[in-house]
Design a protein around this motif. Structure first.
Motif, PDB file in Angstrom:
ATOM      1  N   GLN A  79      -9.416  -0.333  -7.782  1.00 31.24           N
ATOM      2  CA  GLN A  79      -9.308   0.200  -9.226  1.00 31.24           C
ATOM      3  C   GLN A  79      -9.016   1.612  -9.053  1.00 31.24           C
ATOM      4  O   GLN A  79      -7.994   2.289  -9.895  1.00 31.24           O
ATOM      5  CB  GLN A  79     -10.334   0.024 -10.131  1.00 31.24           C
ATOM      6  CG  GLN A  79     -10.595  -1.647 -10.702  1.00 31.24           C
ATOM      7  CD  GLN A  79     -11.394  -1.769 -11.671  1.00 31.24           C
ATOM      8  OE1 GLN A  79     -11.394  -1.329 -13.002  1.00 31.24           O
ATOM      9  NE2 GLN A  79     -12.533  -2.588 -11.505  1.00 31.24           N
ATOM     10  N   ASN A  80      -9.968   2.571  -8.332  1.00 34.63           N
ATOM     11  CA  ASN A  80      -9.719   3.795  -8.207  1.00 34.63           C
ATOM     12  C   ASN A  80      -8.285   4.113  -7.681  1.00 34.63           C
ATOM     13  O   ASN A  80      -7.622   4.997  -7.971  1.00 34.63           O
ATOM     14  CB  ASN A  80     -10.742   4.391  -7.357  1.00 34.63           C
ATOM     15  CG  ASN A  80     -12.126   4.607  -8.251  1.00 34.63           C
ATOM     16  OD1 ASN A  80     -11.968   5.586  -9.315  1.00 34.63           O
ATOM     17  ND2 ASN A  80     -13.278   4.345  -7.795  1.00 34.63           N
ATOM     18  N   ALA A  81      -7.811   3.215  -6.416  1.00 38.98           N
ATOM     19  CA  ALA A  81      -6.612   3.441  -5.860  1.00 38.98           C
ATOM     20  C   ALA A  81      -5.475   3.375  -6.587  1.00 38.98           C
ATOM     21  O   ALA A  81      -4.497   4.130  -6.803  1.00 38.98           O
ATOM     22  CB  ALA A  81      -6.830   2.578  -4.483  1.00 38.98           C
ATOM     23  N   LEU A  82      -5.694   2.261  -7.715  1.00 38.19           N
ATOM     24  CA  LEU A  82      -4.670   2.048  -8.588  1.00 38.19           C
ATOM     25  C   LEU A  82      -4.398   3.101  -9.684  1.00 38.19           C
ATOM     26  O   LEU A  82      -3.310   3.686  -9.963  1.00 38.19           O
ATOM     27  CB  LEU A  82      -4.912   0.767  -9.327  1.00 38.19           C
ATOM     28  CG  LEU A  82      -4.588  -0.624  -8.374  1.00 38.19           C
ATOM     29  CD1 LEU A  82      -4.933  -1.912  -9.052  1.00 38.19           C
ATOM     30  CD2 LEU A  82      -3.281  -0.852  -7.920  1.00 38.19           C
ATOM     31  N   PHE A  83      -5.803   3.395 -10.141  1.00 43.52           N
ATOM     32  CA  PHE A  83      -5.618   4.656 -11.114  1.00 43.52           C
ATOM     33  C   PHE A  83      -5.081   5.977 -10.357  1.00 43.52           C
ATOM     34  O   PHE A  83      -4.071   6.457 -10.849  1.00 43.52           O
ATOM     35  CB  PHE A  83      -6.931   4.948 -11.527  1.00 43.52           C
ATOM     36  CG  PHE A  83      -7.555   4.325 -12.662  1.00 43.52           C
ATOM     37  CD1 PHE A  83      -7.348   3.075 -13.043  1.00 43.52           C
ATOM     38  CD2 PHE A  83      -8.336   4.914 -13.756  1.00 43.52           C
ATOM     39  CE1 PHE A  83      -7.606   2.350 -14.294  1.00 43.52           C
ATOM     40  CE2 PHE A  83      -8.557   4.519 -14.973  1.00 43.52           C
ATOM     41  CZ  PHE A  83      -8.308   3.056 -15.214  1.00 43.52           C
ATOM     42  N   THR A  89       2.557   8.372 -10.411  1.00 43.68           N
ATOM     43  CA  THR A  89       3.684   7.928 -10.803  1.00 43.68           C
ATOM     44  C   THR A  89       3.808   7.312 -12.226  1.00 43.68           C
ATOM     45  O   THR A  89       3.690   8.143 -13.174  1.00 43.68           O
ATOM     46  CB  THR A  89       4.278   6.639  -9.871  1.00 43.68           C
ATOM     47  OG1 THR A  89       3.110   5.790  -9.704  1.00 43.68           O
ATOM     48  CG2 THR A  89       4.265   7.038  -8.502  1.00 43.68           C
ATOM     49  N   ARG A  90       3.801   5.958 -12.475  1.00 41.75           N
ATOM     50  CA  ARG A  90       3.445   5.681 -13.801  1.00 41.75           C
ATOM     51  C   ARG A  90       2.777   4.441 -13.555  1.00 41.75           C
ATOM     52  O   ARG A  90       3.042   3.428 -12.528  1.00 41.75           O
ATOM     53  CB  ARG A  90       4.746   5.486 -14.471  1.00 41.75           C
ATOM     54  CG  ARG A  90       5.717   4.436 -13.962  1.00 41.75           C
ATOM     55  CD  ARG A  90       7.180   4.462 -14.604  1.00 41.75           C
ATOM     56  NE  ARG A  90       7.761   5.575 -14.165  1.00 41.75           N
ATOM     57  CZ  ARG A  90       8.619   5.471 -13.022  1.00 41.75           C
ATOM     58  NH1 ARG A  90       8.381   4.502 -12.259  1.00 41.75           N
ATOM     59  NH2 ARG A  90       9.344   6.497 -12.575  1.00 41.75           N
ATOM     60  N   PRO A  91       2.187   3.935 -14.595  1.00 45.94           N
ATOM     61  CA  PRO A  91       1.273   2.395 -14.733  1.00 45.94           C
ATOM     62  C   PRO A  91       2.545   1.347 -14.761  1.00 45.94           C
ATOM     63  O   PRO A  91       3.905   1.621 -15.465  1.00 45.94           O
ATOM     64  CB  PRO A  91       0.419   2.596 -15.915  1.00 45.94           C
ATOM     65  CG  PRO A  91       0.977   3.416 -16.865  1.00 45.94           C
ATOM     66  CD  PRO A  91       1.855   4.572 -16.041  1.00 45.94           C
ATOM     67  N   PRO A  92       2.193   0.341 -14.400  1.00 54.06           N
ATOM     68  CA  PRO A  92       3.066  -0.898 -14.787  1.00 54.06           C
ATOM     69  C   PRO A  92       3.440  -1.291 -16.238  1.00 54.06           C
ATOM     70  O   PRO A  92       2.824  -0.817 -17.101  1.00 54.06           O
ATOM     71  CB  PRO A  92       2.364  -2.215 -14.139  1.00 54.06           C
ATOM     72  CG  PRO A  92       0.975  -1.780 -14.099  1.00 54.06           C
ATOM     73  CD  PRO A  92       0.893  -0.244 -13.844  1.00 54.06           C
ATOM     74  N   GLU A  93       4.548  -1.480 -16.436  1.00 56.83           N
ATOM     75  CA  GLU A  93       5.077  -1.961 -17.733  1.00 56.83           C
ATOM     76  C   GLU A  93       4.160  -3.224 -18.409  1.00 56.83           C
ATOM     77  O   GLU A  93       3.707  -3.963 -17.319  1.00 56.83           O
ATOM     78  CB  GLU A  93       6.586  -2.175 -17.749  1.00 56.83           C
ATOM     79  CG  GLU A  93       7.229  -1.302 -17.059  1.00 56.83           C
ATOM     80  CD  GLU A  93       8.101  -0.239 -18.084  1.00 56.83           C
ATOM     81  OE1 GLU A  93       8.329  -0.607 -19.174  1.00 56.83           O
ATOM     82  OE2 GLU A  93       8.256   0.905 -17.610  1.00 56.83           O
TER      83      GLU A  93
END
Ligand SMILES: O=C(O)C(=O)C[C@]1(C(=O)O)C=C[C@@H](O)C=C1
Length: 172
Positions: A79-83, A89-93
């Protein structure tokens, strides 16, 4: 036996991997709802619940607790790596699945399978070759799936207390 059946280990590796896949929908929900990654009350409730279910299933509750602490730590690594990635960049749509009604119920089902799985690995935990057998199971699993650096490191975290000595051995 040293040359025993490694199916229980393969199963626990597959379940840990399946659980880690859910870190993504969890993180997406938290990001979208501006929630921190750590939910301490949920962790405490999960660990207390796991100790009870483990005892009922004949699994050492201390083993179950350590194993699930690792699952939580591994999930938070992902989760930290994704944040971090989404910050850069930007979060998934799109709307993420709901945490309470969708993703946590999925996690809870995996928990039950994992406890059954732990009952079957318990007998090989103390074997001197346990760490190398876990390492081999992980290597076999990775050969069948696609794992990046974050996923690999999280999977090693998730399986860090399968063996009573702790840690994952070298392959070979
Ligand atoms: O359920 C959540 O909120 C999650 O993020 C999953 C999880 C877990 O792995 O079980 C991980 C971190 C949280 O602190 C609580 C639980």
């Amino acid at each position: 036996a040293a040359d025993g059946d490694d199916t229980p280990l393969t199963n626990i590796v597959a379940l840990a991997s399946q659980r880690l896949e859910l870190a993504e929908p969890v993180a997406r929900w938290k990001w979208a709802n501006h929630k921190p990654i750590t939910d301490a009350p949920r962790e405490a409730a999960l660990l207390a619940d796991v100790e009870k279910s483990a005892s009922a299933a004949g699994v050492d509750p201390a083993f179950a607790r350590a194993f699930f602490q690792d699952q939580i730590d591994a999930s938070k690594q992902v989760q930290n790596a994704l944040f971090d990635a989404w910050q850069k960049t930007r979060p998934p749509e799109g709307a993420p699945p709901d945490l309470a009604t969708s993703t946590r119920p999925q996690l809870d089902r995996i928990t039950q399978s994992m406890i059954a799985g732990l009952a079957r690995v318990q007998g090989m935990r103390d074997a001197p070759d346990c760490p190398s057998r876990v390492a081999r199971s992980i290597a076999n699993w990775k050969a069948l799936t696609r794992y990046g650096a974050t996923g690999s490191s999280a999977l090693a975290t998730a399986l860090g207390h399968v063996c009573s000595t702790g840690g994952v051995g070298a392959v070979g």
